[in-house]
Design a protein around this motif. Sequence first.
Motif, PDB file in Angstrom:
ATOM      1  N   ASP A  83      17.093  22.029  56.657  1.00 14.28           N
ATOM      2  CA  ASP A  83      16.003  21.063  56.533  1.00 14.28           C
ATOM      3  C   ASP A  83      16.032  19.990  57.618  1.00 14.28           C
ATOM      4  OD1 ASP A  83      14.986  22.251  54.219  1.00 14.28           O
ATOM      5  OD2 ASP A  83      16.273  21.068  52.894  1.00 14.28           O
ATOM      6  N   ASP A  84      17.086  19.967  58.429  1.00 16.06           N
ATOM      7  CA  ASP A  84      17.267  18.889  59.405  1.00 16.06           C
ATOM      8  C   ASP A  84      16.433  19.166  60.661  1.00 16.06           C
ATOM      9  OD1 ASP A  84      18.292  17.095  61.422  1.00 16.06           O
ATOM     10  OD2 ASP A  84      20.047  16.807  60.152  1.00 16.06           O
ATOM     11  N   PRO A  85      15.500  18.278  61.009  1.00 20.56           N
ATOM     12  CA  PRO A  85      14.640  18.525  62.184  1.00 20.56           C
ATOM     13  C   PRO A  85      15.391  18.479  63.506  1.00 20.56           C
ATOM     14  CG  PRO A  85      14.285  16.311  61.305  1.00 20.56           C
ATOM     15  CD  PRO A  85      15.156  17.022  60.318  1.00 20.56           C
ATOM     16  N   LYS A  86      16.616  17.971  63.516  1.00 23.50           N
ATOM     17  CA  LYS A  86      17.397  17.910  64.749  1.00 23.50           C
ATOM     18  C   LYS A  86      18.261  19.158  64.957  1.00 23.50           C
ATOM     19  CE  LYS A  86      16.330  14.026  66.735  1.00 23.50           C
ATOM     20  NZ  LYS A  86      15.765  14.015  68.099  1.00 23.50           N
ATOM     21  N   VAL A  87      18.200  20.091  64.036  1.00 24.16           N
ATOM     22  CA  VAL A  87      19.020  21.309  64.130  1.00 24.16           C
ATOM     23  C   VAL A  87      18.147  22.489  64.524  1.00 24.16           C
ATOM     24  CG1 VAL A  87      20.454  22.948  62.836  1.00 24.16           C
ATOM     25  CG2 VAL A  87      20.728  20.486  62.467  1.00 24.16           C
ATOM     26  N   SER A  88      18.561  23.202  65.573  1.00 24.42           N
ATOM     27  CA  SER A  88      17.819  24.388  66.015  1.00 24.42           C
ATOM     28  C   SER A  88      18.564  25.678  65.721  1.00 24.42           C
ATOM     29  CB  SER A  88      17.549  24.306  67.517  1.00 24.42           C
ATOM     30  OG  SER A  88      18.760  24.116  68.226  1.00 24.42           O
ATOM     31  N   ALA A  89      19.890  25.620  65.604  1.00 27.85           N
ATOM     32  CA  ALA A  89      20.690  26.816  65.348  1.00 27.85           C
ATOM     33  C   ALA A  89      21.990  26.380  64.670  1.00 27.85           C
ATOM     34  CB  ALA A  89      20.986  27.571  66.638  1.00 27.85           C
ATOM     35  N   ILE A  90      22.567  27.300  63.898  1.00 25.84           N
ATOM     36  CA  ILE A  90      23.769  26.994  63.119  1.00 25.84           C
ATOM     37  C   ILE A  90      24.858  27.990  63.471  1.00 25.84           C
ATOM     38  CG2 ILE A  90      24.743  26.790  60.795  1.00 25.84           C
ATOM     39  CD1 ILE A  90      21.860  26.172  59.821  1.00 25.84           C
ATOM     40  N   GLY A  91      26.019  27.474  63.890  1.00 25.20           N
ATOM     41  CA  GLY A  91      27.164  28.324  64.210  1.00 25.20           C
ATOM     42  C   GLY A  91      28.254  28.156  63.178  1.00 25.20           C
ATOM     43  N   ILE A  92      28.871  29.264  62.778  1.00 27.97           N
ATOM     44  CA  ILE A  92      29.867  29.237  61.702  1.00 27.97           C
ATOM     45  C   ILE A  92      31.105  30.019  62.103  1.00 27.97           C
ATOM     46  CG2 ILE A  92      30.347  29.880  59.298  1.00 27.97           C
ATOM     47  CD1 ILE A  92      27.317  29.707  58.783  1.00 27.97           C
ATOM     48  N   TYR A  93      32.271  29.417  61.872  1.00 27.69           N
ATOM     49  CA  TYR A  93      33.514  30.187  61.852  1.00 27.69           C
ATOM     50  C   TYR A  93      33.927  30.276  60.398  1.00 27.69           C
ATOM     51  CZ  TYR A  93      38.410  31.390  61.830  1.00 27.69           C
ATOM     52  OH  TYR A  93      39.606  31.998  61.535  1.00 27.69           O
ATOM     53  N   MET A  94      34.095  31.499  59.889  1.00 25.84           N
ATOM     54  CA  MET A  94      34.456  31.659  58.486  1.00 25.84           C
ATOM     55  C   MET A  94      35.551  32.704  58.314  1.00 25.84           C
ATOM     56  SD  MET A  94      31.632  34.101  56.612  1.00 25.84           S
ATOM     57  CE  MET A  94      30.311  32.911  56.609  1.00 25.84           C
ATOM     58  N   GLU A  95      36.299  32.513  57.244  1.00 26.29           N
ATOM     59  CA  GLU A  95      37.297  33.495  56.827  1.00 26.29           C
ATOM     60  C   GLU A  95      36.896  34.139  55.515  1.00 26.29           C
ATOM     61  OE1 GLU A  95      40.728  31.028  56.871  1.00 26.29           O
ATOM     62  OE2 GLU A  95      40.575  30.692  59.035  1.00 26.29           O
ATOM     63  N   GLY A  96      35.962  33.539  54.814  1.00 31.45           N
ATOM     64  CA  GLY A  96      35.467  34.079  53.560  1.00 31.45           C
ATOM     65  C   GLY A  96      34.280  33.265  53.092  1.00 31.45           C
ATOM     66  N   ILE A  97      33.624  33.752  52.035  1.00 28.52           N
ATOM     67  CA  ILE A  97      32.455  33.087  51.470  1.00 28.52           C
ATOM     68  C   ILE A  97      32.768  32.713  50.032  1.00 28.52           C
ATOM     69  CG2 ILE A  97      30.019  33.336  50.862  1.00 28.52           C
ATOM     70  CD1 ILE A  97      29.775  35.382  53.118  1.00 28.52           C
ATOM     71  N   VAL A  98      32.515  31.458  49.664  1.00 26.56           N
ATOM     72  CA  VAL A  98      32.808  30.998  48.308  1.00 26.56           C
ATOM     73  C   VAL A  98      31.869  31.666  47.308  1.00 26.56           C
ATOM     74  CG1 VAL A  98      32.860  28.995  46.777  1.00 26.56           C
ATOM     75  CG2 VAL A  98      33.757  28.811  49.107  1.00 26.56           C
ATOM     76  N   SER A  99      30.565  31.596  47.561  1.00 24.22           N
ATOM     77  CA  SER A  99      29.578  32.181  46.651  1.00 24.22           C
ATOM     78  C   SER A  99      28.588  33.026  47.448  1.00 24.22           C
ATOM     79  CB  SER A  99      28.825  31.085  45.890  1.00 24.22           C
ATOM     80  OG  SER A  99      27.692  31.620  45.232  1.00 24.22           O
ATOM     81  N   ILE A 100      28.599  34.321  47.206  1.00 28.13           N
ATOM     82  CA  ILE A 100      27.676  35.223  47.892  1.00 28.13           C
ATOM     83  C   ILE A 100      26.227  34.838  47.587  1.00 28.13           C
ATOM     84  CG2 ILE A 100      26.880  37.604  48.088  1.00 28.13           C
ATOM     85  CD1 ILE A 100      29.573  37.197  49.341  1.00 28.13           C
ATOM     86  N   GLU A 101      25.941  34.537  46.332  1.00 27.59           N
ATOM     87  CA  GLU A 101      24.568  34.237  45.940  1.00 27.59           C
ATOM     88  C   GLU A 101      24.063  32.964  46.614  1.00 27.59           C
ATOM     89  OE1 GLU A 101      25.684  34.444  41.781  1.00 27.59           O
ATOM     90  OE2 GLU A 101      24.144  35.964  41.458  1.00 27.59           O
ATOM     91  N   ARG A 102      24.881  31.923  46.653  1.00 24.91           N
ATOM     92  CA  ARG A 102      24.473  30.669  47.287  1.00 24.91           C
ATOM     93  C   ARG A 102      24.366  30.820  48.802  1.00 24.91           C
ATOM     94  NH1 ARG A 102      29.092  27.255  45.232  1.00 24.91           N
ATOM     95  NH2 ARG A 102      28.479  25.860  46.952  1.00 24.91           N
TER      96      ARG A 102
END
Length: 736
Positions: free
Chosen positions: A205-224
């Motif tokens: 929802d942030d108008p200053k964000v154009s792309a999101i980068g993630i480093y992950m080892e796992g996901i807490v909630s698949i549905e969320r």
Amino acid sequence: MNKKQRQNLARLLAPRHIAFIGGADADYAAGQCAASFNGPVWGVNPKRTHLGGQICYPMVKDLPEAPDAVFLATPRDSAMQVLKDLNEMGAGGVACFTAGFGERGEAGKQAEKALVEAAGEVALVGPNCYGVISYVNDAILWPFAVGAGKFDIGQCEKGIALIMQSGMIAANLAINQRSAPLAYVISAGNQAMLAIEDYIDILADDPKVSAIGIYMEGIVSIERFAASATKALQANKPIVVLKAGHSAIGAQLTISHTGSLSGADEAHQALFDQLGVVRVDAPEILLETLKFMAISGTPGGNRIAAFSCSGGDALMVADYCERKNLALPQHSKSATAELTALLPDIATVSNPLDYTTPLWGNTEVMPKVFSAALKDGFDAAIFIQDYFSHNDAPEHIKVDNSSYIADAKSYIGAVNEAGIPAAICSDLSENIDQGSREMMVRLGVTPLQGIDRGLEAIFNACVYSVNRSRILKNKHKKSLRVIQTTGSSAGLDQGKVRLLNARLLNARLLNARLLNEWDSKQQLKAFGLSVPEGALIAVDALAGGPDIAEKIAGKTGYPVAVKLVSEQLTHKSDVGAVALNLQTKHDVEQGLAKINAAIKSSNIDCEIQGYLIESMVENVIHELLVGVKQDPQFGLVMVIASGGVWVELIKDAQTLLLPTNENTVKHVLSNLKCYPLLRGYRGRPECDIDALVKTILGLAEFAEANADSLIEMDINPLMVLPDGAVVADALLRVTA
């Protein structure tokens, strides 16, 4: 994350005032933040009068007002009370640098639970995290130097948000020397309260964000995660993930190929594919991809225009594009004629275009060359060019990049006129100096560093664009299904849900049994799936000789297959328990004899439940494997692969999550190496793709309908015919 916590997370990302609580780490962080942040910066420490050069208060309750953002770096035992006090006074969000919680075993997990309870409505980042950086308003809640990596987001309308499970990777990316326009850096830490999916939700929802980068080892909630990633996709904010960890969830499922072909990594990839998430395998590719998306945007297709003044660079670009299926359309006759008139005689008109060195820095001709080359219409453009850094030059060498800059500006003018995403890319990552990079960004073109990483970035942007279009056009999307323990998992601790689901699955495995091929096929047949015509002969029915088998074969119609039926025998062909393509009564008699001899000589302990006589499937175009298994995190996971002997030989497999739909299955099939065979390779017959998809969806629906009892299904092979598909062999593992 509830509504109030979300509001407080928004306060943390755009604070009016910031408090730093703790000792040496908080002292450094407060000083760094105060040097750039325009609002009040307060310290909290009962033993200091100043923190980071800022006024310091003894207790949280002594602060002038409830801070929007807090950097917490106290010892673990005092962190609980500090968070409780912050919650009571109405603070916004806390980046908890304090460690010693969930990462320290069971006692730490209990302490972490208490920490979350103490936080209440406060948006808690971490614990055991490096902090949060908001470059949008220079709020630096970070205990290490980040100034060297700061890039003025003001040079771009929007920037990149990084969400990192690893604090050190977050710190390294924050000090990048690549002119990546960073908007936010969030070190997620233990994710005790807020998880990656919560940050995606608010950043979408942030108008200053154009792309999101993630480093992950796992996901807490698949549905969320699915919900927030879908939200970002709809907002056209690409998510690029560097996923670490390659553990197999199929270790317990060793009876078939389904478990070995689709492990945790494949399931994560299937999730990313379903959500339009781009996956990369190195930090440099992560940053270069995000940088291109943030500065240049995403191409509408894969038609690339490439430029260089080096034949070697042009060839490298051509080779890469061929490997990655990036199109390099050749110029039209009119464009070729125009370019021929503009270029030196030694140049050859082509795409990639090597315009040769005589035109270096020619501000009269080069704008016309670039414009002429782009007039046919392309989706993106790349210009290969390296720059000499003034800082690295010996004193007696005068560095002059003026010709390079002139060509860059000519190119930038042409691509901006064409209105397409574009980049200038160096052969080596270090060969674009900061001044040149920032000039490119100001003019709307991305400086990409390293020809392999740069081309990968453009390829990833193309993939995102194509996948986003495909996914959003799918009007029959189904939500993800996750195995439930007792009712809905909403509101429950997701770690506990996953553990309970794993225990449930383990218990079901302990009480599971295999259905033999005959019983498996009868269940599938009753569900409307096609199986070969045949019959089961009891063992005692053959006591008087093979006549009954021959009669059944005669009714079925030759040629036939004869198979031994046993719940203990999962791979019949490996022990000679199958006889195929039997053409006569004599062949059937000999086939039965060979099967019995093979079983006797192999000393396999199995209960023979009979013999299956069925018609051979003819006119086969290709054999596929379709398998489904239960997973405690992802629910029903389906794998589609080349079947028969091809399973082990080439491991041509794709994974998807159930429920699924027609468009997704078609997309997955098109990614198989064997897909050209299905479409009629070199004049061979082609299959009815729609009929094949219908069969695969039927198998998926069977799995969903029997999800409470089905543990695993292995269809190998699924015989693909010109007008449909037939289940030639089947194995079901179900709850006893």
